[in-house]
Enzyme design. Sequence first.
Site, PDB file in Angstrom:
ATOM      1  N   HIS A   1       0.853  -1.174   0.000  1.00  0.00           N
ATOM      2  CA  HIS A   1       0.000   0.000   0.000  1.00  0.00           C
ATOM      3  C   HIS A   1       0.896   1.233   0.000  1.00  0.00           C
ATOM      4  O   HIS A   1       2.133   1.112  -0.042  1.00  0.00           O
ATOM      5  CB  HIS A   1      -0.946  -0.023   1.202  1.00  0.00           C
ATOM      6  CG  HIS A   1      -0.249  -0.262   2.512  1.00  0.00           C
ATOM      7  ND1 HIS A   1       0.670   0.627   3.041  1.00  0.00           N
ATOM      8  CD2 HIS A   1      -0.302  -1.314   3.392  1.00  0.00           C
ATOM      9  CE1 HIS A   1       1.126   0.157   4.182  1.00  0.00           C
ATOM     10  NE2 HIS A   1       0.567  -1.032   4.417  1.00  0.00           N
ATOM     11  N   GLU A   2       0.268   2.381   0.076  1.00  0.00           N
ATOM     12  CA  GLU A   2       1.010   3.636  -0.001  1.00  0.00           C
ATOM     13  C   GLU A   2       2.119   3.729   1.057  1.00  0.00           C
ATOM     14  O   GLU A   2       3.158   4.356   0.833  1.00  0.00           O
ATOM     15  CB  GLU A   2       0.014   4.801   0.134  1.00  0.00           C
ATOM     16  CG  GLU A   2       0.614   6.179   0.036  1.00  0.00           C
ATOM     17  CD  GLU A   2       1.458   6.409  -1.209  1.00  0.00           C
ATOM     18  OE1 GLU A   2       1.139   5.841  -2.282  1.00  0.00           O
ATOM     19  OE2 GLU A   2       2.461   7.157  -1.105  1.00  0.00           O
TER      20      GLU A   2
ATOM     21  N   HIS B   1       4.111   1.280   2.086  1.00  0.00           N
ATOM     22  CA  HIS B   1       5.296   0.626   1.517  1.00  0.00           C
ATOM     23  C   HIS B   1       5.929   1.494   0.433  1.00  0.00           C
ATOM     24  O   HIS B   1       7.163   1.593   0.336  1.00  0.00           O
ATOM     25  CB  HIS B   1       4.921  -0.715   0.882  1.00  0.00           C
ATOM     26  CG  HIS B   1       4.365  -1.715   1.840  1.00  0.00           C
ATOM     27  ND1 HIS B   1       3.022  -1.989   1.929  1.00  0.00           N
ATOM     28  CD2 HIS B   1       4.959  -2.517   2.756  1.00  0.00           C
ATOM     29  CE1 HIS B   1       2.809  -2.924   2.850  1.00  0.00           C
ATOM     30  NE2 HIS B   1       3.968  -3.257   3.373  1.00  0.00           N
TER      31      HIS B   1
ATOM     32  N   GLU C   1       8.329   3.235  10.570  1.00  0.00           N
ATOM     33  CA  GLU C   1       8.123   3.460  12.005  1.00  0.00           C
ATOM     34  C   GLU C   1       6.771   2.913  12.454  1.00  0.00           C
ATOM     35  O   GLU C   1       6.528   2.784  13.646  1.00  0.00           O
ATOM     36  CB  GLU C   1       8.207   4.962  12.325  1.00  0.00           C
ATOM     37  CG  GLU C   1       9.618   5.498  12.236  1.00  0.00           C
ATOM     38  CD  GLU C   1       9.694   6.958  12.668  1.00  0.00           C
ATOM     39  OE1 GLU C   1       8.639   7.603  12.782  1.00  0.00           O
ATOM     40  OE2 GLU C   1      10.819   7.433  12.890  1.00  0.00           O
TER      41      GLU C   1
ATOM     42  N   ALA D   1       2.943   6.260   7.123  1.00  0.00           N
ATOM     43  CA  ALA D   1       1.980   6.832   6.170  1.00  0.00           C
ATOM     44  C   ALA D   1       0.572   6.637   6.734  1.00  0.00           C
ATOM     45  O   ALA D   1       0.263   5.588   7.309  1.00  0.00           O
ATOM     46  CB  ALA D   1       2.124   6.146   4.817  1.00  0.00           C
TER      47      ALA D   1
ATOM     48  N   SER E   1      -1.458  -3.396   5.840  1.00  0.00           N
ATOM     49  CA  SER E   1      -2.066  -4.441   5.005  1.00  0.00           C
ATOM     50  C   SER E   1      -3.259  -5.045   5.721  1.00  0.00           C
ATOM     51  O   SER E   1      -4.223  -5.474   5.099  1.00  0.00           O
ATOM     52  CB  SER E   1      -1.041  -5.525   4.686  1.00  0.00           C
ATOM     53  OG  SER E   1       0.107  -4.955   4.096  1.00  0.00           O
TER      54      SER E   1
END
Lengths: 285, 285
Positions: free
Chosen positions: A37-38, A40, A151, A179, A189
Amino acid sequence: MSSPIIVRTVAEMRAHVRAWKTAGQRVALVPTMGALHEGHLSLIRIARQNADRVVATIFVNPKQFAPHEDFDAYPRGEAADVEKLASVGCDLLFAPNGAEMYAPGFASAVSVSGVSEPLEGAARPQFFGGVATVVAKLFNQSQADVAVFGEKDYQQLQVVKRMARDLDIPIAIIGAPTARAEDGLALSSRNAYLSAPERAAAVALPTAMKAAAAEIAAGGRIDAAEQKATAALQAAGFGQVDYVEVREASDLSRLGPGPIGDAQGRILIAAWLGKTRLIDNMAVG
Amino acid sequence: MSSPIIVRTVAEMRAHVRAWKTAGQRVALVPTMGALHEGHLSLIRIARQNADRVVATIFVNPKQFAPHEDFDAYPRGEAADVEKLASVGCDLLFAPNGAEMYAPGFASAVSVSGVSEPLEGAARPQFFGGVATVVAKLFNQSQADVAVFGEKDYQQLQVVKRMARDLDIPIAIIGAPTARAEDGLALSSRNAYLSAPERAAAVALPTAMKAAAAEIAAGGRIDAAEQKATAALQAAGFGQVDYVEVREASDLSRLGPGPIGDAQGRILIAAWLGKTRLIDNMAVG
């Protein structure tokens, strides 16, 4: 951007990395379990800023799941992952199968005491042993110069830093900011497991966390802020709250119960929403 | 030949190794605990045959000694060791102090199950964990291409091979034949503990071992040969016999009690002579 090279074996990954390093290029590693997802993708972008080449790995590591956990159900979808990696300019994807990572006769383990014991370590006794072992392997397999971890999994980041330093693995570890969705929920996820009403309720977690951090930063007692955040989660429909704790930022030793004073703290939360366990953390003090 | 460069820090060792590797040279590592004898020097010679540069390390690793063992008494003498290393053309000696190897906060451990459990592992429960941890560190610290270990510590050699393979450390492991005194006693730093009469009696160990290996190779039963060797040691004045066992050569699983058949075996012995514990082993079958 073009699609990453996809390799399934350590030997292929090493051959590419060796060629890049011989050409004087710096190589960054971003280990993942896929279902990208964003969050990663933000790690890949940070890796690009710190290296000439970026290697992502996708391996759902059985050693970090307990028998009752969601290893089989963990979301998998390589085609979609490859498309996302291509969109951020990842150079190579290492996506091994189980036998490439753990050959017959595999018998070694890496463990980290101290920082791995509270919080996630208490809730999931084999988790960090599995993480430390597979990450040590990925570092040695890739021979990368730098690795980026989110983090979001803050305790994991500290365990990995401790392990790499203790075992003298010549790799720099970079922690990347979490994020978040627009409402503040940390991307994960496992958010895919949430029903629509659960997803709406989930915002209570970052909200309670930020409120606690602000209260402590303003001089409030740590124990009171922890209790208030726990109550807020339960009022919002969360079930079991595994922990709401303020800890020292690097070794995760306990802070409080009074005001934080000059310490560098981190508030860490794990709580269940239906059948989904969510975690989050942020700096405090 | 000239004296080796002596360094005390990982950073210095790495700088030398990096310069050699950049120049296209292959680097071999020979980890030791010092108190060097001809057995160690034979390892250095084999290292030289397999590499352009040879790095020896001397570190008496506290993690592989139990509290009641001989960590404090273990023989130390760097000046004599350096002279011996110079005589066989060792390029660099890495001789760190305890804090360089285990900085404050050190919390990681490498363990190997299976091959590390019987024999020495049963007699010395923390030994192989300490060995695997320090050897993983030395491999990562040195970034050597190849490492040489003596077959004298046969189980250690198998544990190190398993660990390096499992953790994907990119280093080749070479096992070197045991160096022996004229009467057949395996060379060991701990032989220095033997009194003159004990030293004379010690020859019973290789003698009994060779007799057992020959008997098994001729089709004899393993259990009978093990018992006969044990009796021979006790008749020669040995005290406790920790083990006399024939095991599969690579994974150290049990062989016998009948004839060895087609298996590749290893006979391994540990026994006490006065206050000194001696070990030895050889191929069988």
